[in-house]
Design a protein around this motif. Structure first.
Motif, PDB file in Angstrom:
ATOM      1  N   PHE A  49       0.724  -1.302   0.197  1.00 50.68           N
ATOM      2  CA  PHE A  49      -0.088  -0.183   0.184  1.00 50.68           C
ATOM      3  C   PHE A  49       0.811   1.246   0.100  1.00 50.68           C
ATOM      4  O   PHE A  49       0.656   2.172  -0.724  1.00 50.68           O
ATOM      5  N   VAL A  50       1.835   1.322   0.793  1.00 45.55           N
ATOM      6  CA  VAL A  50       2.623   2.579   0.890  1.00 45.55           C
ATOM      7  C   VAL A  50       3.462   2.884  -0.078  1.00 45.55           C
ATOM      8  O   VAL A  50       3.608   3.781  -0.614  1.00 45.55           O
ATOM      9  N   VAL A  51       4.205   1.684  -0.667  1.00 49.24           N
ATOM     10  CA  VAL A  51       5.085   1.937  -1.765  1.00 49.24           C
ATOM     11  C   VAL A  51       4.279   1.896  -3.286  1.00 49.24           C
ATOM     12  O   VAL A  51       4.561   2.931  -3.994  1.00 49.24           O
ATOM     13  N   MET A  52       3.335   1.069  -3.135  1.00 51.08           N
ATOM     14  CA  MET A  52       2.814   1.048  -4.547  1.00 51.08           C
ATOM     15  C   MET A  52       1.373   1.603  -4.705  1.00 51.08           C
ATOM     16  O   MET A  52       0.819   2.139  -5.705  1.00 51.08           O
ATOM     17  N   GLY A  53       0.665   2.055  -3.396  1.00 53.32           N
ATOM     18  CA  GLY A  53      -0.780   2.034  -3.400  1.00 53.32           C
ATOM     19  C   GLY A  53      -1.705   1.206  -3.970  1.00 53.32           C
ATOM     20  O   GLY A  53      -2.917   1.543  -4.298  1.00 53.32           O
ATOM     21  N   ARG A  54      -1.420   0.054  -3.805  1.00 60.89           N
ATOM     22  CA  ARG A  54      -2.016  -1.389  -4.248  1.00 60.89           C
ATOM     23  C   ARG A  54      -1.839  -2.504  -3.291  1.00 60.89           C
ATOM     24  O   ARG A  54      -1.010  -2.251  -2.403  1.00 60.89           O
TER      25      ARG A  54
ATOM     26  N   VAL B 102       3.650 -12.405  -8.071  1.00 58.08           N
ATOM     27  CA  VAL B 102       3.294 -14.118  -7.967  1.00 58.08           C
ATOM     28  C   VAL B 102       4.768 -14.998  -8.097  1.00 58.08           C
ATOM     29  O   VAL B 102       4.856 -15.892  -7.581  1.00 58.08           O
ATOM     30  N   ILE B 103       5.530 -14.364  -9.206  1.00 59.73           N
ATOM     31  CA  ILE B 103       6.781 -15.076  -9.280  1.00 59.73           C
ATOM     32  C   ILE B 103       7.600 -15.043  -8.010  1.00 59.73           C
ATOM     33  O   ILE B 103       8.162 -15.934  -7.439  1.00 59.73           O
ATOM     34  N   GLY B 104       7.527 -13.972  -7.470  1.00 59.01           N
ATOM     35  CA  GLY B 104       8.075 -13.515  -6.004  1.00 59.01           C
ATOM     36  C   GLY B 104       7.495 -14.719  -4.798  1.00 59.01           C
ATOM     37  O   GLY B 104       8.301 -15.242  -3.977  1.00 59.01           O
TER      38      GLY B 104
ATOM     39  N   SER C 132       8.870  -0.564 -10.647  1.00 53.84           N
ATOM     40  CA  SER C 132       7.557  -1.354  -9.964  1.00 53.84           C
ATOM     41  C   SER C 132       7.654  -2.716  -9.971  1.00 53.84           C
ATOM     42  O   SER C 132       7.081  -3.242  -9.006  1.00 53.84           O
ATOM     43  N   LEU C 133       8.129  -3.184 -11.050  1.00 55.53           N
ATOM     44  CA  LEU C 133       8.096  -4.667 -11.284  1.00 55.53           C
ATOM     45  C   LEU C 133       8.971  -5.455 -10.431  1.00 55.53           C
ATOM     46  O   LEU C 133       8.754  -6.684  -9.743  1.00 55.53           O
ATOM     47  N   VAL C 134      10.022  -4.520  -9.921  1.00 57.33           N
ATOM     48  CA  VAL C 134      11.144  -5.117  -9.259  1.00 57.33           C
ATOM     49  C   VAL C 134      10.706  -5.020  -7.859  1.00 57.33           C
ATOM     50  O   VAL C 134      10.670  -6.212  -6.911  1.00 57.33           O
ATOM     51  N   ILE C 135       9.929  -4.011  -7.449  1.00 62.09           N
ATOM     52  CA  ILE C 135       9.109  -4.189  -6.014  1.00 62.09           C
ATOM     53  C   ILE C 135       8.118  -5.285  -5.805  1.00 62.09           C
ATOM     54  O   ILE C 135       8.160  -5.810  -4.902  1.00 62.09           O
ATOM     55  N   ALA C 136       7.470  -5.476  -7.108  1.00 62.25           N
ATOM     56  CA  ALA C 136       6.501  -6.712  -6.957  1.00 62.25           C
ATOM     57  C   ALA C 136       7.028  -7.836  -6.852  1.00 62.25           C
ATOM     58  O   ALA C 136       6.559  -8.664  -5.731  1.00 62.25           O
TER      59      ALA C 136
ATOM     60  N   LEU D 179       9.921  -8.440  -4.698  1.00 58.95           N
ATOM     61  CA  LEU D 179      10.396  -8.397  -3.425  1.00 58.95           C
ATOM     62  C   LEU D 179       9.212  -8.617  -2.658  1.00 58.95           C
ATOM     63  O   LEU D 179       9.317  -9.421  -1.818  1.00 58.95           O
ATOM     64  N   ILE D 180       7.973  -7.881  -2.966  1.00 58.57           N
ATOM     65  CA  ILE D 180       6.795  -8.010  -1.957  1.00 58.57           C
ATOM     66  C   ILE D 180       6.278  -9.421  -2.021  1.00 58.57           C
ATOM     67  O   ILE D 180       5.945 -10.059  -1.184  1.00 58.57           O
ATOM     68  N   GLY D 181       6.235  -9.940  -3.324  1.00 59.55           N
ATOM     69  CA  GLY D 181       5.864 -11.394  -3.603  1.00 59.55           C
ATOM     70  C   GLY D 181       6.679 -12.330  -2.686  1.00 59.55           C
ATOM     71  O   GLY D 181       6.339 -13.179  -2.187  1.00 59.55           O
ATOM     72  N   ILE D 182       8.042 -12.128  -2.626  1.00 52.36           N
ATOM     73  CA  ILE D 182       8.824 -12.876  -1.859  1.00 52.36           C
ATOM     74  C   ILE D 182       8.346 -12.945  -0.475  1.00 52.36           C
ATOM     75  O   ILE D 182       8.494 -14.120   0.303  1.00 52.36           O
ATOM     76  N   SER D 183       8.213 -11.926  -0.006  1.00 55.54           N
ATOM     77  CA  SER D 183       8.066 -11.736   1.552  1.00 55.54           C
ATOM     78  C   SER D 183       6.449 -12.267   1.741  1.00 55.54           C
ATOM     79  O   SER D 183       6.177 -13.088   2.655  1.00 55.54           O
ATOM     80  N   PHE D 184       5.850 -12.022   0.818  1.00 55.76           N
ATOM     81  CA  PHE D 184       4.231 -12.876   0.775  1.00 55.76           C
ATOM     82  C   PHE D 184       4.495 -14.365   0.963  1.00 55.76           C
ATOM     83  O   PHE D 184       3.759 -14.897   1.615  1.00 55.76           O
TER      84      PHE D 184
END
Lengths: 168, 196
Positions: A25-30, A76-78, B15-19, B21-26
């Protein structure tokens, strides 16, 4: 082989997940999500057989622009990577089928496919799943997300009795 | 000022790199809680293991209180944060359908990804099923379109709907969550048979 470690305390895990969601939310707003990525995989797979069919469908065609260059696809890859890291650190990487002792492997896999199909349909109808709608919308106090969340628990508890042989 | 992306602090590539990283934490936290294993998730519905309820509501109140305090301190512009739109009819029926699928399939979309990452065969089959269900939804979309858009209420929130201050709703959500935690612990003591 390393023995499996215990799962962490659920409240600690909840705070960890909550801070992850807050960071989004803070970084992306989503918020977070998952089911729309499965939708993108469906469109990708269908497109291998017929691109015309995908383009002609008003629902599928909404996903064709930047099909895989999408924020949630990378998220989702993350999730795959993060789940793998945690599983590896805890000694929980194991090829197995999650089920109770009273059902065959084949029976469980039939249930898994059927349940996946029902849930996939429901997630598209509701415009989200447990992460993209219940968790994300729950934290922002979205009205529909809260109604959805209670409906999910209602549907699951109402069905549980009929599939108890699978789990207990 | 947050959200950083909305205020142009970085672009789409970042923003895709951040996605990621956030996904890894999730994914990490989901697996830590045992959400990569279907039986542990499903035991929620037999009152034997209420991890799903505990994790979900502690995550919601953590993120909700974070949003409220950051807004209060003027650090976050909440009007630029995405609020899921409400389509009451479609979301209640979709939620019921999804709940049925949860009890049968044992995963939800996000947790099935963690199941796949840790080698669960039923998670892979579940994902194939979910793709099939979504294919069926897309094929039937022309017939479902009216219902899909039913009960549209814009970006309605609980404080608006009940006409109560956001802080009070937040307080009530915390009270409800704590009630559920206590109830969940009680149910587990009563019904738990074996550790899953």
């Amino acid at each position: 082989m390393k023995t499996e470690q215990k799962y962490w305390n659920p409240y600690l895990v909840g705070v960890g997940l909550g801070l992850t969601l807050l960071a989004a939310f803070v970084v992306m707003g989503r918020g977070l999500g998952a089911s729309s990525v499965i939708m993108r995989l469906t469109v990708l797979t269908t497109g291998i057989f017929s691109t015309e069919h995908v383009q002609a469908n008003p629902y599928f065609s909404e996903y064709t622009k930047d099909l895989l260059k999408d924020w949630l696809v990378f998220e989702v890859i993350g999730v795959l990577i993060g789940g793998f890291i945690s599983g590896a650190l805890a000694g929980r990487l194991k090829k197995e089928i999650g089920k109770g002792p009273n059902i065959s492997n084949r029976g469980r896999l039939i249930y898994a496919f059927a349940g996946g199909a029902i849930m996939g349909f429901g997630a598209r109808l509701a415009r989200g799943c447990t992460s993209g709608l219940a968790l994300t919308g729950g934290a922002t106090l979205a009205l529909g997300a809260w109604a959805f969340m209670f409906a999910v628990f209602g549907g699951a508890y109402a069905t549980a009795y009929f599939v108890r042989k699978q789990w207990i | 000022m947050a959200p950083f992306y909305k205020f142009g602090l970085f672009g789409d590539q970042t923003s895709l790199v951040i996605a990621l990283l956030i996904g890894i934490s999730f994914g990490f936290w989901l697996e830590r809680g045992g959400f990569g294993y279907s039986r542990k998730l499903a035991m929620q519905f037999y009152f034997q293991d209420l991890t799903v309820l505990k994790v979900m509501f502690s995550a919601i109140i953590t993120a909700m209180l974070g949003l409220m305090y950051l807004t209060l301190f003027g650090f976050l512009d909440i009007s630029r944060v995405y609020i899921n739109p409400t389509y009451m009819g479609a979301q209640v029926v979709g939620g019921l359908v999804l709940g049925v699928g949860f009890a049968i399939g044992g995963y939800c979309p996000g947790t099935s990804v963690v199941g796949v990452a840790t080698g669960k065969i039923d998670a892979i089959v579940y994902l194939a099923g979910a793709m099939f269900g979504m294919l069926v939804f897309g094929e039937l979309f022309p017939l479902l379109k009216n219902f899909y858009n039913s009960g549209f209420m814009g970006n309605a929130t609980l404080p608006e709907f009940f006409n109560l201050p956001t802080g009070l709703i937040g307080f009530l959500v915390v009270v409800m969550a704590v009630g559920m935690f206590l109830g969940g612990e009680w149910l587990e003591r009563k019904f738990r048979k074996d550790g899953v």
